[in-house]
Scaffold this motif. Sequence first.
Motif, short mmCIF file in Angstrom:
data_model
loop_
_atom_site.label_atom_id
_atom_site.label_comp_id
_atom_site.label_asym_id
_atom_site.label_seq_id
_atom_site.Cartn_x
_atom_site.Cartn_y
_atom_site.Cartn_z
N GLY A 147 0.80 -1.21 0.00
CA GLY A 147 0.00 0.00 0.00
C GLY A 147 0.84 1.26 0.00
N VAL A 148 0.17 2.39 0.27
CA VAL A 148 0.83 3.70 0.37
C VAL A 148 0.41 4.28 1.70
CG1 VAL A 148 1.03 6.00 -0.63
CG2 VAL A 148 0.81 4.01 -2.14
N LYS A 149 1.37 4.43 2.59
CA LYS A 149 1.07 4.88 3.95
C LYS A 149 0.25 6.18 3.94
CE LYS A 149 3.07 5.53 8.43
NZ LYS A 149 4.04 4.99 9.33
N GLY A 150 -0.83 6.16 4.68
CA GLY A 150 -1.70 7.32 4.79
C GLY A 150 -2.70 7.48 3.66
N ALA A 151 -2.60 6.65 2.62
CA ALA A 151 -3.50 6.79 1.48
C ALA A 151 -4.23 5.48 1.16
CB ALA A 151 -2.74 7.27 0.26
N TYR A 152 -3.47 4.42 0.96
CA TYR A 152 -4.04 3.13 0.56
C TYR A 152 -3.49 2.05 1.47
CZ TYR A 152 -4.94 5.99 -3.51
OH TYR A 152 -5.32 7.01 -4.33
N PRO A 153 -4.37 1.30 2.12
CA PRO A 153 -3.90 0.32 3.10
C PRO A 153 -3.11 -0.82 2.49
CG PRO A 153 -6.27 0.11 2.77
CD PRO A 153 -5.83 1.31 2.00
N ALA A 154 -2.20 -1.34 3.30
CA ALA A 154 -1.43 -2.51 2.92
C ALA A 154 -2.34 -3.73 2.92
CB ALA A 154 -0.28 -2.72 3.89
N LEU A 155 -2.12 -4.62 1.97
CA LEU A 155 -2.81 -5.90 1.94
C LEU A 155 -1.90 -6.99 2.50
CD1 LEU A 155 -4.43 -5.67 -1.61
CD2 LEU A 155 -5.35 -4.92 0.60
N ALA A 156 -0.59 -6.78 2.38
CA ALA A 156 0.37 -7.72 2.93
C ALA A 156 0.29 -7.70 4.45
CB ALA A 156 1.79 -7.36 2.47
N GLY A 157 0.00 -8.84 5.03
CA GLY A 157 -0.07 -8.96 6.49
C GLY A 157 -1.35 -8.42 7.10
N ALA A 158 -2.29 -7.98 6.30
CA ALA A 158 -3.51 -7.38 6.83
C ALA A 158 -4.49 -8.44 7.33
CB ALA A 158 -4.20 -6.54 5.75
N PRO A 159 -4.94 -8.33 8.58
CA PRO A 159 -5.94 -9.28 9.09
C PRO A 159 -7.21 -9.31 8.24
CG PRO A 159 -4.97 -8.04 10.90
CD PRO A 159 -4.49 -7.41 9.62
N LEU A 160 -7.64 -8.17 7.73
CA LEU A 160 -8.84 -8.14 6.88
C LEU A 160 -8.68 -9.05 5.67
CD1 LEU A 160 -11.61 -6.83 6.06
CD2 LEU A 160 -10.26 -5.20 4.76
N VAL A 161 -7.52 -9.06 5.08
CA VAL A 161 -7.27 -9.84 3.88
C VAL A 161 -7.16 -11.33 4.20
CG1 VAL A 161 -5.64 -10.22 1.97
CG2 VAL A 161 -6.16 -7.90 2.74
N GLN A 162 -6.60 -11.66 5.34
CA GLN A 162 -6.33 -13.06 5.67
C GLN A 162 -7.44 -13.73 6.49
OE1 GLN A 162 -2.00 -13.76 6.64
NE2 GLN A 162 -2.17 -11.56 7.06
N GLY A 163 -8.29 -12.96 7.12
CA GLY A 163 -9.28 -13.52 8.04
C GLY A 163 -10.57 -13.92 7.37
N ASP A 164 -11.67 -13.76 8.11
CA ASP A 164 -13.01 -14.07 7.61
C ASP A 164 -13.22 -13.35 6.28
OD1 ASP A 164 -15.71 -14.72 7.31
OD2 ASP A 164 -16.37 -13.23 8.77
N ALA A 165 -13.66 -14.07 5.29
CA ALA A 165 -13.78 -13.50 3.94
C ALA A 165 -14.96 -12.54 3.79
CB ALA A 165 -13.89 -14.62 2.92
N LYS A 166 -15.99 -12.65 4.60
CA LYS A 166 -17.20 -11.85 4.38
C LYS A 166 -16.95 -10.35 4.37
CE LYS A 166 -20.42 -15.36 5.91
NZ LYS A 166 -21.34 -15.81 6.95
N PRO A 167 -16.24 -9.78 5.34
CA PRO A 167 -15.99 -8.33 5.27
C PRO A 167 -15.17 -7.92 4.04
CG PRO A 167 -15.47 -9.17 7.46
CD PRO A 167 -15.72 -10.35 6.58
N LEU A 168 -14.20 -8.72 3.70
CA LEU A 168 -13.37 -8.43 2.52
C LEU A 168 -14.21 -8.47 1.25
CD1 LEU A 168 -10.57 -8.01 1.20
CD2 LEU A 168 -10.35 -10.52 1.16
N LEU A 169 -15.06 -9.47 1.13
CA LEU A 169 -15.90 -9.59 -0.06
C LEU A 169 -16.85 -8.40 -0.17
CD1 LEU A 169 -16.76 -13.39 -0.03
CD2 LEU A 169 -14.98 -12.21 -1.31
N SER A 170 -17.40 -7.96 0.94
CA SER A 170 -18.30 -6.81 0.93
C SER A 170 -17.59 -5.56 0.43
CB SER A 170 -18.86 -6.57 2.33
OG SER A 170 -19.68 -5.43 2.33
N ILE A 171 -16.38 -5.34 0.90
CA ILE A 171 -15.62 -4.16 0.49
C ILE A 171 -15.25 -4.23 -0.99
CG2 ILE A 171 -13.40 -2.97 0.74
CD1 ILE A 171 -13.59 -3.70 3.77
#
Length: 121
Positions: free
Chosen positions: A47-71
């Motif tokens: 990502g870009v700090k302060g603008a676009y979140p990192a996907l590497a190591g992000a709990p949102l990306v690795q965890g329960d898929a439902k919130p990620l799919l919604s986004i």
Amino acid sequence: MYRNTTFAALVLAGAALPAASALAAPPPGKTLYDDNCAACHQASGKGVKGAYPALAGAPLVQGDAKPLLSIVLNGKNEMPGFKDDLTDADLAGLLTYARTSWGNKGKAITPAEIAAARRRK
């Protein structure tokens, strides 16, 4: 004539060898990630700090898929939704790529999961 006898045997037998492009094909979903996500989240997933979140190591990306799919389907903040732009199979490949790249340990996403998320809205 041929130094490599295995290669020579394959050639003489008329065996098909894999094309160089098939051997160098990117992982499924990578091309879609590069085309749709990398400009903001970067090819490295950092990502870009302060603008676009990192996907590497992000709990949102690795965890329960439902919130990620919604986004990903509906968008959030600056991120556009992709529900009208990519098929279930395309999104499944793209998200599986993100969930399993850069050291991420998420599970693969199936097209059926994407279809179910579309119905949930």
